[in-house]
Design an enzyme around this catalytic site. Structure first.
Site, mmCIF file in Angstrom:
data_model
loop_
_atom_site.group_PDB
_atom_site.id
_atom_site.type_symbol
_atom_site.label_atom_id
_atom_site.label_comp_id
_atom_site.label_asym_id
_atom_site.label_seq_id
_atom_site.Cartn_x
_atom_site.Cartn_y
_atom_site.Cartn_z
ATOM 1 C CE1 TYR A 149 36.541 27.067 -3.936
ATOM 2 C CE2 TYR A 149 37.348 25.329 -5.378
ATOM 3 C CZ TYR A 149 36.822 25.732 -4.169
ATOM 4 O OH TYR A 149 36.592 24.796 -3.190
ATOM 5 N NE ARG A 166 35.401 17.278 -11.477
ATOM 6 C CZ ARG A 166 36.031 17.420 -12.640
ATOM 7 N NH1 ARG A 166 36.653 16.391 -13.202
ATOM 8 N NH2 ARG A 166 36.061 18.588 -13.248
ATOM 9 C CG ASP A 207 32.332 44.747 11.030
ATOM 10 O OD1 ASP A 207 32.560 45.794 11.676
ATOM 11 O OD2 ASP A 207 31.544 44.694 10.060
ATOM 12 C CG ASP A 213 27.630 31.604 6.452
ATOM 13 O OD1 ASP A 213 27.804 30.382 6.451
ATOM 14 O OD2 ASP A 213 27.598 32.281 5.402
ATOM 15 C CG LEU A 270 27.013 15.373 -11.827
ATOM 16 C CD1 LEU A 270 26.385 15.572 -13.197
ATOM 17 C CD2 LEU A 270 28.236 14.467 -11.948
ATOM 18 C CE LYS A 327 38.419 26.686 -0.711
ATOM 19 N NZ LYS A 327 37.939 26.791 0.660
ATOM 20 C CB SER A 383 39.412 22.612 -3.193
ATOM 21 O OG SER A 383 39.076 22.185 -4.481
ATOM 22 C CG ASP A 427 34.102 21.696 -15.533
ATOM 23 O OD1 ASP A 427 34.158 22.034 -14.335
ATOM 24 O OD2 ASP A 427 33.033 21.545 -16.149
ATOM 25 C CG PHE A 482 33.378 24.625 6.449
ATOM 26 C CD1 PHE A 482 33.739 23.458 5.794
ATOM 27 C CD2 PHE A 482 33.017 24.537 7.786
ATOM 28 C CE1 PHE A 482 33.748 22.239 6.446
ATOM 29 C CE2 PHE A 482 33.015 23.324 8.452
ATOM 30 C CZ PHE A 482 33.381 22.171 7.786
ATOM 31 N NE ARG A 524 31.044 23.510 -14.550
ATOM 32 C CZ ARG A 524 30.652 22.912 -13.439
ATOM 33 N NH1 ARG A 524 29.398 23.008 -13.042
ATOM 34 N NH2 ARG A 524 31.495 22.203 -12.721
ATOM 35 C CG PHE A 535 28.278 21.609 -18.349
ATOM 36 C CD1 PHE A 535 27.314 22.182 -19.174
ATOM 37 C CD2 PHE A 535 28.136 21.751 -16.986
ATOM 38 C CE1 PHE A 535 26.233 22.875 -18.645
ATOM 39 C CE2 PHE A 535 27.063 22.447 -16.437
ATOM 40 C CZ PHE A 535 26.107 23.004 -17.278
HETATM 41 N N1 UFG Z 1 28.351 18.854 -14.706
HETATM 42 C C1 UFG Z 1 27.527 18.643 -15.799
HETATM 43 N N2 UFG Z 1 26.278 19.178 -15.771
HETATM 44 C C2 UFG Z 1 25.804 19.899 -14.724
HETATM 45 C C3 UFG Z 1 26.656 20.117 -13.612
HETATM 46 C C4 UFG Z 1 27.928 19.575 -13.654
HETATM 47 O O1 UFG Z 1 27.909 18.008 -16.766
HETATM 48 O O2 UFG Z 1 24.655 20.368 -14.771
HETATM 49 C C5 UFG Z 1 29.702 18.286 -14.740
HETATM 50 C C6 UFG Z 1 30.802 19.336 -14.636
HETATM 51 O O3 UFG Z 1 31.059 19.918 -15.882
HETATM 52 C C7 UFG Z 1 31.942 18.520 -14.071
HETATM 53 C C8 UFG Z 1 31.241 17.478 -13.183
HETATM 54 O O4 UFG Z 1 29.887 17.471 -13.602
HETATM 55 O O5 UFG Z 1 32.595 17.865 -15.104
HETATM 56 C C9 UFG Z 1 31.286 17.825 -11.713
HETATM 57 O O6 UFG Z 1 30.840 19.159 -11.550
HETATM 58 P P1 UFG Z 1 30.476 19.792 -10.137
HETATM 59 O O7 UFG Z 1 30.048 21.196 -10.393
HETATM 60 O O8 UFG Z 1 29.512 18.912 -9.427
HETATM 61 O O9 UFG Z 1 31.827 19.740 -9.326
HETATM 62 P P2 UFG Z 1 33.275 20.306 -9.701
HETATM 63 O O10 UFG Z 1 34.125 19.116 -10.004
HETATM 64 O O11 UFG Z 1 33.233 21.352 -10.723
HETATM 65 O O12 UFG Z 1 33.707 21.057 -8.384
HETATM 66 C C10 UFG Z 1 33.659 20.448 -7.117
HETATM 67 C C11 UFG Z 1 33.489 21.531 -6.078
HETATM 68 C C12 UFG Z 1 34.686 22.448 -6.084
HETATM 69 C C13 UFG Z 1 35.940 21.647 -5.927
HETATM 70 C C14 UFG Z 1 36.019 20.532 -6.930
HETATM 71 C C15 UFG Z 1 37.208 19.682 -6.651
HETATM 72 O O13 UFG Z 1 32.337 22.307 -6.354
HETATM 73 O O14 UFG Z 1 34.551 23.356 -5.032
HETATM 74 O O15 UFG Z 1 34.831 19.754 -6.865
HETATM 75 O O16 UFG Z 1 37.093 18.429 -7.155
HETATM 76 F F1 UFG Z 1 37.008 22.431 -6.106
#
Ligand code: UFG
Length: 336
Positions: free
Chosen positions: A151, A227, A62, A32, A197, A155, A127, A296, A83, A293, A214
């Site tokens: 991102y 999701r 390295d 890591d 989230l 992947k 992902s 998304d 990962f 955001r 968001f």
């Molecule tokens: N969200 C909010 N408020 C917050 C945080 C998140 O409304 O404070 C919303 C986001 O806008 C999104 C949902 O919650 O609509 C989920 O957001 P996350 O950040 O929890 O997860 P993501 O779906 O953006 O991303 C995650 C992983 C990624 C991966 C993706 C695939 O972090 O690495 O799922 O589904 F690619």
């Protein structure tokens, strides 16, 4: 058994390392870029099982030295679980070079060195974001790939590189995660900054801060994104199962979705959390609607039948279990 785990200090990496040690008493060689509190916990509890190397995988020299070092110690790696990556979708839209360079170069270097040192088993942390805007729901593994963020693109390209090296004898399994969340006992999400989230929502509930949703103008029934949340316990279990199948040569070169086949909107997650935890808090929980955001997509829900049919894998946990585990984890941190 010796397993090389890149990004093993991170959230999913450390949880997987923990389960691998518990189940097989394996030696886990963790690579890591950074040390984390989760890594500290692992090192403390399993000093004999963990070897930690702080390495930038983009530095081929390295990285090669590490493989050489393992070789001279006659430490034969049975399988690699990869990962290590930058993972914040919104950040990846602002820092394109950082994401593409890091996530792709590290994968390329890893695969080249695996090839050089004749290590042939790989599980790759991919992902669901590789699918981009869904053309149909639920999304199966044949859904066209249309990465929307750097991102997601990193992947997708990593999967392509892996496929290329499979022509050189690599056996791989790509796991396309939907939304991992939850904790395994004392190991949880410790991202800095936290963007996900569920940990943000639970922290807002506990600390009495206003939670931001968001966007509520997405093309979904309540306007918020949907999701598919998979408990980290289940996600890790899928890795262990895939690793066993790879090592037993029962499977090779596969790509599986990892999700629960069920989507929840952000608003539904907020409402469910309030339903479960309202009686435990002494203040009024409030949320606001903020701007969308960057990066998304409206809906990501898995069709995860393939891994069920081929390997018999079925997730056990529900959204409520995830929320409870995160609540307990965060409460415990306050009382420490
Ligand atoms: N969200 C909010 N408020 C917050 C945080 C998140 O409304 O404070 C919303 C986001 O806008 C999104 C949902 O919650 O609509 C989920 O957001 P996350 O950040 O929890 O997860 P993501 O779906 O953006 O991303 C995650 C992983 C990624 C991966 C993706 C695939 O972090 O690495 O799922 O589904 F690619």
């Amino acid at each position: 058994m010796n397993i090389l785990i890149t990004g093993g200090a991170g959230y999913i990496g450390s949880c997987t390392t923990f389960k691998i040690i518990q189940k097989y008493n394996a030696k886990c060689i963790i690579i890591d870029k950074q040390e984390t509190s989760n890594l500290e916990k692992l090192k403390l509890n399993y000093p004999k099982n963990i070897e930690f190397y702080k390495i930038d995988m983009c530095n081929y020299t390295d990285f090669n030295e590490l493989f050489e070092h393992l070789n001279t110690k006659s430490l034969r790696i049975d399988s690699v679980i990869h990962f290590a990556a930058y993972t914040i979708v919104s950040e990846s839209e602002k820092e394109i070079h950082k994401y593409l360079h890091n996530n792709i170069t590290s994968t390329l270097n890893l695969l080249d060195l695996m090839n050089k040192y004749e290590i042939n088993n790989l599980i790759f942390s991919s992902s669901a974001s590789v699918y981009g805007q869904a053309k149909y729901i639920p999304i199966d593994e044949n859904h066209p790939l249309n990465p929307q963020s750097s991102y997601a693109l990193s992947k997708k390209i990593s999967e392509d590189i892996i496929s290329k090296y499979s022509q050189k004898g690599l056996n791989f399994i790509n796991l396309r995660y939907f939304n991992p969340a939850g904790t395994i006992g004392h190991l949880g999400e410790e991202h800095n900054p936290e963007t996900h989230l569920i940990p943000l929502l639970i922290k807002s509930l506990i600390e009495g801060k206003i939670f931001k949703i968001f966007g509520n103008d997405f093309p979904t029934p309540d306007g918020t994104c949907i999701r598919d949340f998979i408990h980290i316990e289940d996600l890790v279990e899928s890795h262990l199962l895939c690793m066993e199948k790879l090592l037993n040569e029962e499977i090779e070169n596969e790509t599986f979705n990892i999700g629960i086949n069920k989507g929840y909107s952000v608003l539904e997650v907020v409402n469910k959390s309030m339903e479960i935890f309202n009686k435990k808090i002494h203040h009024k929980f409030r949320y606001t609607i903020d701007n969308r955001r960057e990066g998304d997509v409206p809906i990501l829900v898995a069709q995860a039948e393939k891994i069920k049919n081929k390997l018999g894998f079925q997730p056990k946990y529900k959204l409520e279990d995830i929320l409870l585990s995160v609540w307990n984890y965060e409460i415990q941190k306050i009382s420490l």
